[in-house]
Design an enzyme around this catalytic site. Structure first.
Site, PDB file in Angstrom:
ATOM      1  N   ASP A   1      -1.757  -6.304   8.734  1.00 37.28           N
ATOM      2  CA  ASP A   1      -2.605  -5.312   8.395  1.00 37.28           C
ATOM      3  C   ASP A   1      -3.901  -5.787   7.928  1.00 37.28           C
ATOM      4  OD1 ASP A   1      -3.805  -2.700   8.047  1.00 37.28           O
ATOM      5  OD2 ASP A   1      -2.217  -2.131   6.415  1.00 37.28           O
TER       6      ASP A   1
ATOM      7  N   ALA B   1      -7.452  -4.505   6.600  1.00 37.91           N
ATOM      8  CA  ALA B   1      -8.233  -3.465   6.356  1.00 37.91           C
ATOM      9  C   ALA B   1      -9.750  -3.807   5.740  1.00 37.91           C
ATOM     10  CB  ALA B   1      -7.551  -2.408   5.575  1.00 37.91           C
TER      11      ALA B   1
ATOM     12  N   LYS C   1     -13.744  -0.039   5.722  1.00 35.96           N
ATOM     13  CA  LYS C   1     -14.510  -0.608   4.589  1.00 35.96           C
ATOM     14  C   LYS C   1     -15.632  -1.643   5.169  1.00 35.96           C
ATOM     15  CE  LYS C   1     -10.722   0.791   2.531  1.00 35.96           C
ATOM     16  NZ  LYS C   1      -9.622   1.414   3.157  1.00 35.96           N
TER      17      LYS C   1
ATOM     18  N   TRP D   1       1.000  -1.255  -0.238  1.00 35.12           N
ATOM     19  CA  TRP D   1       0.142  -0.075  -0.038  1.00 35.12           C
ATOM     20  C   TRP D   1       1.059   1.124   0.073  1.00 35.12           C
ATOM     21  CZ3 TRP D   1      -2.013   2.748   4.850  1.00 35.12           C
ATOM     22  CH2 TRP D   1      -2.941   3.690   4.448  1.00 35.12           C
TER      23      TRP D   1
HETATM   24  C1  LMR Z   1      -6.905   2.710  -0.488  1.00 33.86           C
HETATM   25  O1  LMR Z   1      -5.833   2.038  -0.510  1.00 33.86           O
HETATM   26  O2  LMR Z   1      -7.365   3.363  -1.624  1.00 33.86           O
HETATM   27  C2  LMR Z   1      -7.650   2.989   1.049  1.00 33.86           C
HETATM   28  O3  LMR Z   1      -6.813   2.247   1.943  1.00 33.86           O
HETATM   29  C3  LMR Z   1      -7.504   4.566   1.160  1.00 33.86           C
HETATM   30  C4  LMR Z   1      -6.308   5.047   1.409  1.00 33.86           C
HETATM   31  O4  LMR Z   1      -6.228   5.740   2.378  1.00 33.86           O
HETATM   32  O5  LMR Z   1      -5.343   4.974   0.724  1.00 33.86           O
END
Ligand code: LMR
Length: 396
Positions: free
Chosen positions: A211, A213, A246, A130
């Site tokens: 993590d 999410a 989410k 990420w």
């Molecule tokens: C994403 O990866 O799009 C989400 O987790 C929102 C973010 O904060 O980046």
């Protein structure tokens, strides 16, 4: 003091939302930031959350401070979802939990706790990961290293490369892992692969940081938590950042939880008081609203059943879109190039496109997603998939 500061480039994910909003093309498609959408392109408040909200408004009665650890019952509800009732009870006293401002807040607080407790730690992250992971780790003044994870050419996980790279980690290093719905690739380890990773982490004396999410978006609420449960059951120390953005649709309410397991003396008290002090130094205490809603849903059997049904519907919708997009791209003559989209999980897949192709999709077709090729599958609709498939065929 501030006159030397220069404007920074927009965030690679959040920055796209503003560009999308400003685009006047009526065919525009937003596949950027990871939010769930209906086929009408909306992100409604979940019905169970709306019902909890109405109860809360009727009964809250005060806006007085909550404790630094958060809304009463919230961390227990989050631990129950992540660990399951049996393991949560079994590990009582061995872990500490604190409510945080979103999953991102849990990551930051977790890395600060690591910096405080073991400042020389290197955090190993998957390639890719990420976009905000490495900045958050660096903001806590920790060092990062990268392990192989996803092979773009074969659109599959490079488990051998991953294990080989992690053998270079030194005892005490941390391994950041996506518990399910890997962001940005959508490619998750299967349980046999998790077994190998957990074994290596144990043998080498590494510490896992999971993590989570997207619980409930891959296979189901219980199935998605299986890696977390194996890690927390098997290993002496572990960290979990948990987001309700989410799966409870609470995005802007910043609702998350940090759970840390340790084998130290008086572990729960030591962990909670240290985390609470870090929170106090940062923001004192988390916002209560989203946590109050989530806890209300979790503690009421009817609301919980309503939430589970809605989450199932959301997961099914995204999986349906995955299959339709993969089929549409195959029919354009791409063979297997985008085939993995059909079986990957969660909101994201990493399309095998160059940054130039992604830029052309944005400029010529008003289709928005980050330059690495990550699409938010939930931003598709059955109606716009043919447009997206045509556009991809025209830029490749
Ligand atoms: C994403 O990866 O799009 C989400 O987790 C929102 C973010 O904060 O980046």
């Amino acid at each position: 003091m501030f006159s030397h500061l220069e404007p920074l480039p927009a965030d690679p994910i959040l920055g796209l939302s503003a560009l999308f909003k400003a685009d006047t093309n009526p065919s525009k498609v937003d596949l950027g930031v990871g939010v769930y959408r209906t086929d009408a392109g909306e992100t409604p408040i979940m019905k169970a959350i709306q019902a909890a909200y109405e109860r809360l408004v009727a009964n809250e009665g005060s806006k007085v401070y909550i404790a630094p650890t958060g809304w009463p019952g919230f961390t227990d509800a989050a631990a129950e979802l992540a660990l399951g009732v049996a393991l949560k009870d079994k590990l009582k006293g061995q872990y500490g939990a604190i409510q945080t401002p979103g999953g991102c807040g849990a990551l930051r607080l977790g890395f600060e706790l690591i910096k405080h407790s073991a400042p020389e730690t290197t955090v190993w992250v998957s390639n890719p990961t990420w976009a905000n992971h490495v900045p958050t780790i660096k903001a806590a003044d920790l060092t990062t290293a990268v392990y192989r994870y996803y092979d773009r050419a074969s659109t599959s996980i490079d488990i051998d490369g991953m294990l080989e790279d992690l053998k270079d980690a030194k005892a005490g290093d941390m391994v950041l892992l996506h518990a399910s719905c890997h962001n940005p690739t959508g490619a998750d380890l299967d349980l046999a692969q998790w077994g190998k990773v957990i074994e290596l982490i144990g043998e080498r004396g590494l510490v896992p940081f999971l993590d989570m999410a997207y619980q409930g978006f891959a296979q189901g609420i219980e199935e998605d938590a299986e890696p977390i449960r194996q890690v927390f059951e098997t290993l002496p120390e572990a960290v979990l950042s948990y987001s309700c953005s989410k799966n409870f649709g609470l995005y802007r309410e910043r609702t998350g939880c940090l759970i840390v397991k340790s084998n130290g003396q008086d572990a729960e008290k030591a962990l909670v008081t240290n985390m609470a002090r870090l929170a106090r130094e940062n923001y004192s205490m988390p916002p209560s609203h989203g946590a109050a809603l989530m806890t209300t849903v979790m503690e009421d059997a009817d609301l919980r059943a309503m939430w589970q049904a809605e989450l199932t519907e959301m997961r099914d919708r995204v999986n349906g879109l995955r299959r339709t997009l993969a089929d549409s791209l195959t029919q354009k003559g791409f063979g297997d190039r985008f085939g993995a989209v059909a079986t990957q999980t969660g909101m994201f897949s990493l399309l095998n496109l160059s940054p130039e192709e992604v830029a052309a999709l944005q400029k010529d077709h008003a289709i928005y997603f980050p330059a690495n090729g990550r699409i938010n599958v939930a931003g598709l609709t059955q109606a716009n998939i043919p447009y997206v498939a045509d556009a991809v065929a025209s830029v490749v």
